[in-house]
Design a protein around this motif. Structure first.
Motif: not given
Length: 589
Positions: A505-512
């Motif tokens: 997700a662009k520009g936010m915390p999240g999973s690879h």
């Protein structure tokens, strides 16, 4: 939603069709207020009954529960009376939240006897009561004395009866006249008047009836025109006909992937909400097992992660305040160049400054404009210049230090935000253990040490068995999703090949998210599905659409000293994805 009379009616129908004629071959009591009856009727079924005050239930279950070493007294009593007993019928009186299981068995003399096992699903008043053929109480899983209830005693030797429902009417038989006279006339909100005036109607179903009739459930029925009230009665009658005809459609309402309500009849009042989905079931028992398993899993993980969430929230609050203060102080250093210019101009034109002046107007050769420079009248022009150079040097040092510190604080906030997102993704205690390990590694939680040996404190490491999510795309490609920062790093830099595809997700915390390319060109649908997973397992899962960056893994780099899960890339593609993953299959590795 608690089990209302309609759901109980659905359960009674299912149990009656499945268990009637079957023989009880095993009885166990895994908890003080739970029973499991194993019934043989062509196939073998386990009937789970709970009289728990917080979660009373009755349904057919496939799960096995461990039994205590010594059977409780009520269990032993049932084994005495119900050994090889045959189930004659399972009935519900009216629309009460009660099931009457009638059985026949042979007593010690070989005579055929009839007993009743009455299951009352009534919240904190729930009970399981054994009665003889004349409805005399033999015993119950909970004893209720007169000191506890003035309405009814549930004790051996007492006569069993259903407690009188105060001024409540049976919705299966109520007439329009009674509805107008006794329900619509109450000075209560419409929904409340329905569930307080009708047997077996829950608040959820009362709101559903008001929604179906186009009536505001928060307004009294007495304020409505009679035509609207009669239309509400028609909606009630139509739904009760479904109950009489056993036209049940068990379903669970999901919002954002979490089960929020269930019913045995369709609920249309949730159709106006965003991100609402309905899953229908062929069996009410399967519904109850899935619903409470999902709710219990979510609740249990939330409870177990509460301490970790509190630590993260406190750390984020502390760092946010520190970051805001650093930015404010950094902004104050923006005037440092002004002091440098003041010093340079006073050094250049100081000869023209009259001693004792509080200010001087000098041409700024950088902008070719005249500016006013404040002066200390006690100092000479050169000393004023030196003072301005000192202020400039101090602010320059402060700017350099604060720029570094604010960048470190921002990175720490991003790290904490990623941990908070991972806590939302966690589904098991193993996931929480790995997150706790990360928090200990970075000093958010103090690590506990073992016994001191040879002057050294051995670190107590947690054995990590948590694994990334493994999905299978519609085209058969393997997609892996990291649950936390450590798994993200492992997936991207140890597991993935150079030509695999990487999503985030662009520009936010999240999973690879890693898609195994198998050395082939991926179909467009795989990119869409991987993007959906990256959107769902990110901070943006509540949004309608999320922008996703994706590129080949070979172009993803890890900066030196970067915190786990943080990467850089300079060339990428982008897509817009909806955080929905219902169409994807989760593989059980």
């Amino acid at each position: 939603m608690a089990l209302d009379g309609i759901v109980i009616s659905n359960i009674a129908e299912e149990l009656s069709q499945t268990l009637t004629g079957g023989r009880i071959i095993k009885i166990s009591q895994p908890e003080k207020d739970e029973l499991v009856l194993t019934v043989k009727n062509y196939d073998t079924y386990k009937l789970f009954i709970s009289a728990s005050a917080s979660l009373p239930l009755i349904y057919l279950s496939k799960a096995a529960k461990p039994n205590p070493m010594t059977a409780p007294n009520f269990c032993m009593l049932l084994r005495k009376h119900f050994n090889s007993a045959r189930i004659l019928s399972i009935a519900q009186p009216g629309l009460e939240r009660i099931l009457d299981i009638e059985v026949e068995h042979l007593n010690e003399l070989g005579d055929l006897c009839v007993k009743h096992l009455v299951v009352e699903i009534m919240g904190k008043h729930s009970n399981i009561i054994l009665c003889d053929d004349k409805k005399q109480i033999i015993d119950s899983i909970k004893h209720v004395s007169g000191a506890v209830s003035s309405v009814r005693e549930v004790l051996p030797g007492r006569k069993y009866f259903i407690p009188a429902t105060q001024e409540k009417y049976d919705p299966l038989t109520i007439t329009p006249q009674d509805f107008l006279a006794h329900i619509a006339s109450k000075p209560l909100p419409a929904a409340k008047a329905l569930y307080q005036g009708l047997i077996g109607i829950s608040p959820v179903f009362a709101n559903e009836l008001c929604h179906e009739a186009g009536i505001d459930g928060s307004q009294p029925l007495s304020s409505q025109q009679e035509d609207y009230v009669l239309h509400l009665y028609s909606c009630l009658s139509r739904r009760m006909e479904q109950v009489k005809d056993r036209d049940f459609k068990p379903n669970i309402i999901y919002q954002d992937g979490l089960p929020v309500e269930f019913s045995s009849l369709p609920l249309t009042c949730y159709s106006d909400f965003n991100k609402t989905e309905v899953k229908e079931y062929a069996s009410i028992s399967l519904l109850l097992e899935d619903y409470y398993a999902a709710r219990n899993k979510f609740t249990r993980i939330r409870q177990k992660s509460a301490d970790l969430r509190r630590v993260v929230a406190n750390a984020i609050e502390r760092d946010s305040k520190k970051y805001d203060l650093q930015l404010k102080q950094l902004k104050d250093t923006e005037k440092r160049d002004k002091y440098r210019i003041y010093g340079e101009l006073l050094t250049t034109y100081g000869y023209s400054v009259t001693p004792g002046e509080k200010s001087v107007d000098i041409l700024n050769y950088y902008t070719n404009e005249e500016i006013t420079i404040p002066l200390d009248p006690e100092l000479s022009a050169i000393d004023n210049a030196k003072q301005y150079f000192d202020k400039y040097a101090k602010l320059k040092r402060t700017h350099s230090a604060l720029s570094r510190l604010s960048e470190e604080t921002k990175e720490e906030l991003n790290h904490l935000d990623s941990i908070r997102t991972a806590l939302d993704i966690a589904e098991s205690e193993e996931d929480l253990a790995q997150l706790k390990e990360e928090m200990m590694d970075y000093g958010y939680i103090k690590r506990h040490y073992g016994q001191v040996k040879n002057g050294k404190k051995p670190q107590k490491k947690i054995k990590i068995i948590s694994k990334p999510f493994h999905y299978l795309s519609s085209d058969g490609y393997d997609i892996y999703v990291g649950k936390n920062n450590y798994q993200n790093d492992e997936l991207t830099f140890q597991f993935a090949s150079a030509n695999d595809w990487w999503f985030h997700a662009k520009g936010m915390p999240g999973s690879h998210v890693i898609v195994r390319s198998k050395g082939a060109e991926l179909p467009d649908r795989v990119f869409e599905e991987a993007g959906q997973l990256a959107a769902y397992y990110s901070k943006g899962r509540e949004a309608d659409k999320v922008e996703i960056d994706y590129l080949e893994k070979r172009n993803v780099k890890k900066p030196n000293g970067a915190k786990p899960g943080f990467v850089v890339y300079y060339t990428n593609y982008s897509l817009i994805a909806s955080p929905k993953i219902d169409s994807l299959s989760l593989v059980s590795d």
